[in-house]
Design a protein around this motif. Structure first.
Motif, short mmCIF file in Angstrom:
data_model
loop_
_atom_site.label_atom_id
_atom_site.label_comp_id
_atom_site.label_asym_id
_atom_site.label_seq_id
_atom_site.Cartn_x
_atom_site.Cartn_y
_atom_site.Cartn_z
N TRP A 115 0.82 -1.21 0.00
CA TRP A 115 0.00 0.00 0.00
C TRP A 115 0.86 1.26 0.00
O TRP A 115 1.90 1.33 0.65
N VAL A 116 0.39 2.28 -0.72
CA VAL A 116 0.94 3.62 -0.68
C VAL A 116 -0.25 4.58 -0.72
O VAL A 116 -1.30 4.25 -1.28
N MET A 117 -0.10 5.76 -0.13
CA MET A 117 -1.27 6.65 -0.05
C MET A 117 -0.85 8.10 0.07
O MET A 117 0.30 8.43 0.41
N PHE A 118 -1.79 8.99 -0.19
CA PHE A 118 -1.65 10.42 0.02
C PHE A 118 -3.04 11.04 0.00
O PHE A 118 -3.98 10.44 -0.54
N GLY A 119 -3.20 12.20 0.59
CA GLY A 119 -4.48 12.88 0.58
C GLY A 119 -4.64 13.82 1.77
O GLY A 119 -4.05 13.60 2.83
N GLU A 120 -5.42 14.85 1.58
CA GLU A 120 -5.71 15.81 2.64
C GLU A 120 -7.02 15.44 3.32
O GLU A 120 -7.99 15.02 2.66
N VAL A 121 -7.06 15.59 4.64
CA VAL A 121 -8.27 15.29 5.42
C VAL A 121 -8.86 16.60 5.91
O VAL A 121 -8.17 17.39 6.57
N GLY A 122 -10.13 16.83 5.59
CA GLY A 122 -10.81 18.05 6.01
C GLY A 122 -11.47 17.89 7.37
O GLY A 122 -11.61 16.78 7.89
#
Length: 460
Positions: A394-401
């Protein structure tokens, strides 16, 4: 012949701007203590002097219309070091002034000596040292195994003597090591003072712009990691580079925090060895631990430094706290943002960490400032809390609001391509970062999510 404008020394209060001809501990105008700084002021110039001062920079021809100004790209030439060229935006520009800062012993002088030795013969180098003798510079060059017949050396601290020597040498690149050791005869204060640094820098920058010489300035840093001297020093130069490194680490990160000729926040990676600084062509490989088996609290994310996608490992440790106020510690990330993300995890994920200490760390000493680390950071915390490892594929990225939504981040397709190059097979990304079908890496399964609970279900 008409005489040029005369200069005089005054002391100006940094609090109220009042002037006095002599230094005193207390400002006579506002009463503030230790605020008087030495400055050089010039009397009104004669008409002849005003005429000579016009067009001080090479190529300037008075007032011109914006449409008539040539917009051809600046001609660049390589330093011979690929990582340094990347941070500079593709190479050196004639007349450019670069300020290099960093902790003592981190490699500033080593990098610039190697750069001066690798320059092409068409751009001669002039290395001025104010901290070492010529013998010391020669010994360091011998240890680094660099030899440049065209490299000229000078041990001098008077800026007037340096400018006279530079005018005679006419170098293509000049290195000043360091700006805090120089002094000008027009001021009586000690080298390294605010007035001396400002005045010496102004004279050197003026010389660089008039002659087209590339100027490197080495700057000391304070205990807080900021460049010592007046803040105006960073405004006077075209590029500001910072050396970063963890204590005891052999890796050096060269970051551009200001660049008029390229992208800011670009990153170059070097390894400090016995033979000097060596480029790290694939920095993602050194920042990934690649455990033999999956471990709880470890997540690989794709960050972006300037124009380069970079894979780094985010590690979290959640343990029961003996304190009434549990600790929240983030290394390489924003600590305030960690506290906010834990609140989002409790409100929208139903998972609380009120009684646990939470530690979050980016492996390798990288400092991640973008919001793409939100999702990997929260998933690493959740993995450590539940003692459930995330599979290594697994690899991931993203902004959490704050509302629990997973928001997109810039340059999503480039991040996914970089992950596929390093052998990852599954990616957890914001739904709006999902590339079109024809542009997705065939070896990478992409799982798009829009809410925090969807990301938790996909992993756990």
């Amino acid at each position: 012949m008409a005489k040029a404008a005369k200069t005089r020394t005054v002391y100006v209060c940094t609090a109220c701007g009042g002037e006095t001809p002599k230094w005193a501990g207390q400002c006579p105008d506002c009463g503030a203590w230790n605020t008087l700084e030495e400055q050089v002021q010039a009397s009104a110039p004669t008409p002849a002097a005003r005429g000579r001062s016009r067009g001080q920079y090479a190529g300037d021809q008075g007032v011109r219309a914006l449409a008539d100004v040539p917009t051809d790209e600046e001609t660049r030439f390589s330093t011979g070091i690929g990582e340094l060229d990347r941070v500079l935006g593709g190479g050196l520009v004639q007349g450019g002034v670069i300020l290099v800062g960093g902790d003592p012993g981190i490699g500033k002088s080593t990098l610039l000596l190697e750069t001066a030795a690798r320059l092409p013969a068409s751009h001669s180098a002039f290395y001025v040292t104010g901290e070492e003798s010529l013998r010391q510079v020669g010994l360091r060059a011998s240890r680094l195994n660099v030899s440049a017949e065209g490299l000229r050396l000078l041990a001098e601290t008077s800026v007037e003597a340096i400018l006279d020597a530079a005018a005679a040498e006419r170098p293509g690149v000049m290195v000043i090591d360091s700006i805090q050791t120089l002094h000008t005869e027009a001021l009586g204060s000690a080298p390294g003072s605010v007035a001396q640094v400002r005045e010496c820098s102004a004279q050197l920058v003026r010389f660089a712009k008039q002659t087209g010489t590339v100027l490197f300035l080495v700057g000391h840093v304070t205990k807080d990691g900021q460049l010592a001297g007046p803040r105006v020093l960073e405004h006077m130069v075209d590029t500001v580079l910072y050396f970063e490194s963890d204590s005891g680490s052999r890796y050096r990160l060269l970051r551009a925090v200001k660049n008029r000729f390229g992208a800011a926040n670009e990153l170059g990676v070097f390894a400090m060895l016995d033979t000097g600084l060596h480029e790290v062509k694939n920095p993602s490989a050194i920042f990934l631990s690649r455990h033999e088996e999956a471990v709880p609290g470890s997540i690989v994310m794709v960050t972006r430094e300037g124009t380069r996608p970079l894979l780094v490992e985010v590690q979290a440790l959640v343990s029961e706290s003996p304190l009434s106020n549990p600790r929240r510690v983030a290394l390489g990330l924003d600590g305030n943002r960690l506290a906010m993300l834990l609140a989002v995890l409790h409100r929208h994920g139903g998972v609380s960490t009120f009684g646990e200490d939470v530690f979050l760390n980016v492996v390798g000493g990288v400092r991640v400032t973008e919001t793409a680390s939100d999702l990997p950071g929260l998933m690493a915390v959740l993995s450590s809390l539940r003692d459930r490892p995330v599979p290594q594929e697994w690899v991931m990225f993203g902004e959490v609001g704050l509302a629990g939504e997973i928001r997109p981040v810039p340059n999503g397709p480039e991040r996914l391509t970089e992950a596929a190059k390093h052998g990852f097979h599954r990616a957890l990304v914001p739904a709006k970062n999902l590339p079109p079908k024809g542009q997705r890496p065939s070896e990478l399964e992409i799982v798009p999510v829009t809410r925090l609970d969807q990301a938790m279900d996909a992993l756990f």
